[in-house]
Design an enzyme around this catalytic site. Sequence first.
Site, PDB file in Angstrom:
ATOM      1  N   LYS A 167       0.147  -2.699  20.183  1.00 47.28           N
ATOM      2  CA  LYS A 167       0.931  -2.000  19.173  1.00 47.28           C
ATOM      3  C   LYS A 167       0.239  -0.696  18.749  1.00 47.28           C
ATOM      4  CE  LYS A 167       0.631  -3.704  15.035  1.00 47.28           C
ATOM      5  NZ  LYS A 167       0.669  -4.524  13.826  1.00 47.28           N
TER       6      LYS A 167
ATOM      7  N   LYS B 287      -3.098   1.940  13.082  1.00 47.65           N
ATOM      8  CA  LYS B 287      -4.119   2.826  12.514  1.00 47.65           C
ATOM      9  C   LYS B 287      -5.516   2.295  12.789  1.00 47.65           C
ATOM     10  CE  LYS B 287      -1.770   1.691   8.221  1.00 47.65           C
ATOM     11  NZ  LYS B 287      -0.971   2.258   7.181  1.00 47.65           N
TER      12      LYS B 287
ATOM     13  N   LYS C   2      -6.170 -10.068  12.613  1.00 49.72           N
ATOM     14  CA  LYS C   2      -7.073  -9.268  11.782  1.00 49.72           C
ATOM     15  C   LYS C   2      -8.415  -9.962  11.556  1.00 49.72           C
ATOM     16  CE  LYS C   2      -3.737  -6.275   9.651  1.00 49.72           C
ATOM     17  NZ  LYS C   2      -3.058  -5.747   8.488  1.00 49.72           N
TER      18      LYS C   2
HETATM   19  P1  TYM Z   1       1.766  -1.672   7.366  1.00 49.90           P
HETATM   20  O1  TYM Z   1       1.152  -0.805   6.335  1.00 49.90           O
HETATM   21  O2  TYM Z   1       0.892  -2.219   8.438  1.00 49.90           O
HETATM   22  O3  TYM Z   1       2.945  -0.908   8.074  1.00 49.90           O
HETATM   23  C1  TYM Z   1       4.008  -0.285   7.352  1.00 49.90           C
HETATM   24  C2  TYM Z   1       5.309  -0.464   8.127  1.00 49.90           C
HETATM   25  O4  TYM Z   1       5.180   0.118   9.429  1.00 49.90           O
HETATM   26  C3  TYM Z   1       5.586  -0.825  10.409  1.00 49.90           C
HETATM   27  N1  TYM Z   1       4.795  -0.599  11.638  1.00 49.90           N
HETATM   28  C4  TYM Z   1       5.334  -0.466  12.853  1.00 49.90           C
HETATM   29  N2  TYM Z   1       6.610  -0.480  13.286  1.00 49.90           N
HETATM   30  C5  TYM Z   1       6.825  -0.303  14.612  1.00 49.90           C
HETATM   31  N3  TYM Z   1       5.825  -0.096  15.513  1.00 49.90           N
HETATM   32  C6  TYM Z   1       4.520  -0.081  15.118  1.00 49.90           C
HETATM   33  N4  TYM Z   1       3.553   0.132  16.008  1.00 49.90           N
HETATM   34  C7  TYM Z   1       4.243  -0.271  13.734  1.00 49.90           C
HETATM   35  N5  TYM Z   1       3.081  -0.302  13.011  1.00 49.90           N
HETATM   36  C8  TYM Z   1       3.449  -0.510  11.729  1.00 49.90           C
HETATM   37  C9  TYM Z   1       5.296  -2.186   9.793  1.00 49.90           C
HETATM   38  O5  TYM Z   1       6.075  -3.202  10.396  1.00 49.90           O
HETATM   39  C10 TYM Z   1       5.659  -1.948   8.351  1.00 49.90           C
HETATM   40  O6  TYM Z   1       7.056  -2.124   8.147  1.00 49.90           O
HETATM   41  N6  TYM Z   1       2.193  -6.080   5.058  1.00 49.90           N
HETATM   42  C11 TYM Z   1       2.794  -4.750   5.187  1.00 49.90           C
HETATM   43  C12 TYM Z   1       2.913  -4.028   3.858  1.00 49.90           C
HETATM   44  C13 TYM Z   1       3.647  -4.796   2.824  1.00 49.90           C
HETATM   45  C14 TYM Z   1       5.042  -5.042   2.770  1.00 49.90           C
HETATM   46  C15 TYM Z   1       5.246  -5.792   1.574  1.00 49.90           C
HETATM   47  C16 TYM Z   1       6.106  -4.722   3.605  1.00 49.90           C
HETATM   48  C17 TYM Z   1       3.075  -5.361   1.711  1.00 49.90           C
HETATM   49  N7  TYM Z   1       4.034  -5.947   0.979  1.00 49.90           N
HETATM   50  C18 TYM Z   1       6.511  -6.205   1.200  1.00 49.90           C
HETATM   51  C19 TYM Z   1       7.388  -5.157   3.220  1.00 49.90           C
HETATM   52  C20 TYM Z   1       7.577  -5.884   2.043  1.00 49.90           C
HETATM   53  C21 TYM Z   1       1.919  -3.913   6.091  1.00 49.90           C
HETATM   54  O7  TYM Z   1       0.744  -4.128   6.205  1.00 49.90           O
HETATM   55  O8  TYM Z   1       2.564  -2.870   6.671  1.00 49.90           O
END
Ligand code: TYM
Length: 334
Positions: free
Chosen positions: A197, A200, A114
Amino acid sequence: MRVLSGIQPTGNLHLGNYLGAIRNWVKMQDEMDADSACFFFLADLHSITVHEERATRMRNVREMAAALIACGIDADRSVLFNQARVPAHAELAWLLNGTARIGWLNRMTQFKDKAGKNREGASIGLFVYPVLQAADILLYQATHVPVGEDQKQHLELTRDIATKFNTDFGVELFTLPDPYIPKESARIMSLRDGTAKMSKSDPSDMSRINLTDDDDGIAQKVRKAKTDPEPLPETAAALEGRAEALNLVGIYATLTEQTPDAVCASFAGKGFGAFKPALAEVLVETLRPIRQRFIALKEDEAALDAILDKGAEKARAVAAPTLDGAYEALGLMR
Ligand code: TYM
């Protein structure tokens, strides 16, 4: 057993989020009987690491809440809330900053991705983002954290922080959480590049399927998805080296609850001219009801706010003892 997970409310929910995480959130919620066993939240405090206007952020939080409910999260059974309404997240994150090491954070691949080349220009928030994530998880004594593959390293860091805190202060305050990562859909890839991957932040909207795409839009994105001229093989093992084909087979397998081997067996010898329409159909049929519910829900801001308020109240009550324990262990008098 306590299930917890979060999602950043930045823009749209896409197929990677849905198949990698949200679908499992719903399954786990439906499998667990007890009330308040599952905590799902909108990581709006994390979202400040991306610049957004005030009104956009507010809209995104409500829309992501609507999207989660549309996917099947039931706010009467699960605790659904946004972080900013539960100040314990920010407080515990600060307390854990005393335990987390710079060297550990320097190894976080998401930060490197990032921040890109301009690391000096990245915000401190982006760097310490995984500490806030650890606080999110540890506050609720979560045992199972359903996430996609890209969050695995953050979960390992969470365990390291918890272990070091417990050891340094001679307490058994934090539970060590386990990631729960799906097998076939752990990493849904871009439709334009099987090595990147689905995300968004990809500038090309053709690279991802959004929850808000209509039937024709979904079919068009599948039709234009990058593939290769070879037919599908008998087994999934033979897809090695064909990243785009492997991704599409994985998506189809997940949606139809089959193994990739079974999908290959039923399409063996056929090309993508035959496979893509079948894939488009299952995608359209899966996403249509979710989209329809989402469109209806997102209009009612007052109802969404009431749901988030109620969720935050429950979350605050469950988080309080852990936060108190952390202040206590550190000898911080309040
Ligand atoms: P975020 O918002 O990027 O994504 C949310 C969830 O979607 C999954 N994900 C994917 N899984 C498979 N293939 C993909 N291409 C893909 N893109 C996204 C992510 O693995 C995630 O599970 N840091 C986290 C948010 C967060 C969080 C937490 C998660 C903050 N605190 C505590 C778990 C526990 C994030 O940015 O996810």
